[in-house]
Design an enzyme around this catalytic site. Structure first.
Site, PDB file in Angstrom:
ATOM      1  N   ASP A   1       0.472  -0.773  -0.027  1.00  0.00           N
ATOM      2  CA  ASP A   1      -0.174   0.079   0.055  1.00  0.00           C
ATOM      3  C   ASP A   1       0.583   1.358  -0.237  1.00  0.00           C
ATOM      4  O   ASP A   1       0.644   2.720   0.003  1.00  0.00           O
ATOM      5  CB  ASP A   1      -1.273   0.280   1.003  1.00  0.00           C
ATOM      6  CG  ASP A   1      -0.452  -0.077   2.307  1.00  0.00           C
ATOM      7  OD1 ASP A   1       0.637  -0.486   2.433  1.00  0.00           O
ATOM      8  OD2 ASP A   1      -1.074  -0.049   3.376  1.00  0.00           O
ATOM      9  N   SER A   2       2.567   0.886  -0.158  1.00  0.00           N
ATOM     10  CA  SER A   2       3.235   2.407   0.117  1.00  0.00           C
ATOM     11  C   SER A   2       2.830   2.810  -1.253  1.00  0.00           C
ATOM     12  O   SER A   2       3.671   3.707  -2.251  1.00  0.00           O
ATOM     13  CB  SER A   2       4.843   2.230  -0.518  1.00  0.00           C
ATOM     14  OG  SER A   2       4.761   0.556  -0.816  1.00  0.00           O
TER      15      SER A   2
ATOM     16  N   GLU B   1      -1.037  -5.285   8.951  1.00  0.00           N
ATOM     17  CA  GLU B   1       0.040  -4.674   9.765  1.00  0.00           C
ATOM     18  C   GLU B   1      -0.706  -4.882  11.338  1.00  0.00           C
ATOM     19  O   GLU B   1      -1.890  -4.617  11.064  1.00  0.00           O
ATOM     20  CB  GLU B   1      -0.447  -3.517   8.961  1.00  0.00           C
ATOM     21  CG  GLU B   1       0.508  -2.869   8.285  1.00  0.00           C
ATOM     22  CD  GLU B   1       0.709  -1.752   8.446  1.00  0.00           C
ATOM     23  OE1 GLU B   1       0.278  -0.597   8.590  1.00  0.00           O
ATOM     24  OE2 GLU B   1       1.492  -0.713   6.842  1.00  0.00           O
TER      25      GLU B   1
ATOM     26  N   ASP C   1      -1.022  -6.007   0.218  1.00  0.00           N
ATOM     27  CA  ASP C   1      -1.569  -5.680   1.215  1.00  0.00           C
ATOM     28  C   ASP C   1      -2.647  -5.275   1.318  1.00  0.00           C
ATOM     29  O   ASP C   1      -2.992  -5.061   0.738  1.00  0.00           O
ATOM     30  CB  ASP C   1      -1.080  -3.903   1.140  1.00  0.00           C
ATOM     31  CG  ASP C   1       0.581  -4.201   2.252  1.00  0.00           C
ATOM     32  OD1 ASP C   1       1.126  -4.873   2.876  1.00  0.00           O
ATOM     33  OD2 ASP C   1       1.461  -3.324   1.800  1.00  0.00           O
TER      34      ASP C   1
ATOM     35  N   LYS D   1      -1.533  -9.392   3.188  1.00  0.00           N
ATOM     36  CA  LYS D   1      -0.117  -9.572   3.985  1.00  0.00           C
ATOM     37  C   LYS D   1      -1.110  -7.926   5.045  1.00  0.00           C
ATOM     38  O   LYS D   1      -1.845  -7.200   4.284  1.00  0.00           O
ATOM     39  CB  LYS D   1       0.908  -8.496   3.340  1.00  0.00           C
ATOM     40  CG  LYS D   1       1.990  -7.921   4.982  1.00  0.00           C
ATOM     41  CD  LYS D   1       3.068  -7.608   4.551  1.00  0.00           C
ATOM     42  CE  LYS D   1       3.288  -6.535   4.058  1.00  0.00           C
ATOM     43  NZ  LYS D   1       3.079  -4.660   4.309  1.00  0.00           N
TER      44      LYS D   1
ATOM     45  N   GLU E   1       9.720  -4.636  10.053  1.00  0.00           N
ATOM     46  CA  GLU E   1      10.033  -3.017   9.970  1.00  0.00           C
ATOM     47  C   GLU E   1      10.575  -1.222  10.964  1.00  0.00           C
ATOM     48  O   GLU E   1      10.301  -1.815  11.783  1.00  0.00           O
ATOM     49  CB  GLU E   1       8.545  -2.200   8.952  1.00  0.00           C
ATOM     50  CG  GLU E   1       8.939  -0.906   8.235  1.00  0.00           C
ATOM     51  CD  GLU E   1       7.926  -0.109   7.374  1.00  0.00           C
ATOM     52  OE1 GLU E   1       7.571  -0.924   7.250  1.00  0.00           O
ATOM     53  OE2 GLU E   1       8.513   0.752   7.209  1.00  0.00           O
TER      54      GLU E   1
HETATM   55  O1  KIV Z   1       3.852  -1.357   1.275  1.00  0.00           O
HETATM   56  C1  KIV Z   1       4.802  -1.377   1.326  1.00  0.00           C
HETATM   57  O2  KIV Z   1       5.573  -1.674   0.406  1.00  0.00           O
HETATM   58  C2  KIV Z   1       5.838  -2.448   2.813  1.00  0.00           C
HETATM   59  C3  KIV Z   1       6.540  -2.124   2.577  1.00  0.00           C
HETATM   60  C4  KIV Z   1       7.024  -1.698   3.190  1.00  0.00           C
HETATM   61  C5  KIV Z   1       6.798  -3.462   3.666  1.00  0.00           C
HETATM   62  O3  KIV Z   1       4.565  -3.265   2.921  1.00  0.00           O
END
Ligand code: KIV
Length: 258
Positions: free
Chosen positions: A44-45, A114, A83, A112, A181
């Protein structure tokens, strides 16, 4: 055929490092896949490096599905992880519905999430439903403001203990790997030795089982945040600007087309 979560575990068992980068579109995902990345993360970056937001919070399921579909069309060998964005897994029902959409509609192999203790019901429901889950602890960008900003986590004994407990819980629930992280090297090493599933570090030192970076950071795009631990392997933003200026000059001067 794409790698499976079993292949990722085998790498840890054999002491082989696991390579992970993010991707958000077809051409980049194709290059990463052809270059032998083990895992491609549709992170989600996306919100910050592609969509121009200041954080990952505004990213929606619609965004994640759209970009995961593009990545999935390109990837033949890497494992694709998506994510679940902020707010998409705040109940068990929402987590199940949204994770299934990532796999069924968008072609991801895993999701993924968090956190750990606060979302253990969601994690356990997903894993029981047969959905491979990657955990993510330490600095969790979706809730970074409640952690005091983008800062190293687990520096004092109490917070280090909490992160270790979170890692143990994730392992017990059955995640196939854990992103660590921005935590101190020693803590990342301790977690890596303690839990059986692979750890993937970002700003967590060299002792984790694998490493992940945000693609645009390592390719040298000037992002909104530029973490100290990032290594830039090329200055692509400068190269692209040079090429675009050359094209502009040639069009203005009549040198292109001939
Ligand atoms: O969203 C993302 O790119 C991430 C990485 C920084 C692990 O969660």
């Amino acid at each position: 055929m794409r790698l499976t979560i079993k292949d990722i575990q085998i790498k840890k068992n054999r002491g082989q490092k696991i390579t992970v980068l993010t991707a958000y579109d077809y051409p980049m995902a194709k290059m990463l896949d052809e270059s032998g990345m083990d895992i491609i993360l549709v992170g989600d970056s996306l919100g910050m490096v592609v969509l121009g937001y200041d954080s990952t919070v505004p990213v929606t399921m619609r965004d994640m599905l759209h970009h995961t579909k593009a990545v999935s069309r390109a990837v033949k060998k890497s494992l694709v992880v998506t994510d679940l964005p902020f707010g998409s897994y705040d109940t068990v029902e929402r987590a199940l519905r949204n994770a299934k959409r990532c796999l069924k509609e968008a072609g991801a192999d895993a999701v993924k999430l968090e956190g750990a203790f606060q979302i253990q019901d969601q994690l356990s429901a997903l894993i029981q439903a047969g959905i491979p889950v990657m955990g993510h602890i330490g600095l969790t960008p979706q809730t970074a403001s409640s952690l005091g900003g983008h800062k190293v986590q687990g520096k004092d004994a109490e917070s280090a203990k909490k992160i270790l407990e979170e890692a143990k819980l994730l392992e017990k629930l059955g995640v196939f790997s854990v992103v660590l992280e921005c935590i101190p090297r020693d803590l990342a090493a301790q977690i890596t030795q303690t839990i059986k599933c692979p750890t993937i570090g970002i700003g967590a030192g060299p002792d984790t089982n694998g490493q992940v970076l945000v693609l645009h950071d390592m390719l040298g795009f000037e992002g909104k945040v530029s973490p100290k631990f990032v290594k830039k392997y090329v200055s692509l933003e400068q190269e692209i600007k040079k090429a675009v200026s050359a094209y502009r000059d040639e069009v203005l001067s009549g040198k292109f087309p001939l």
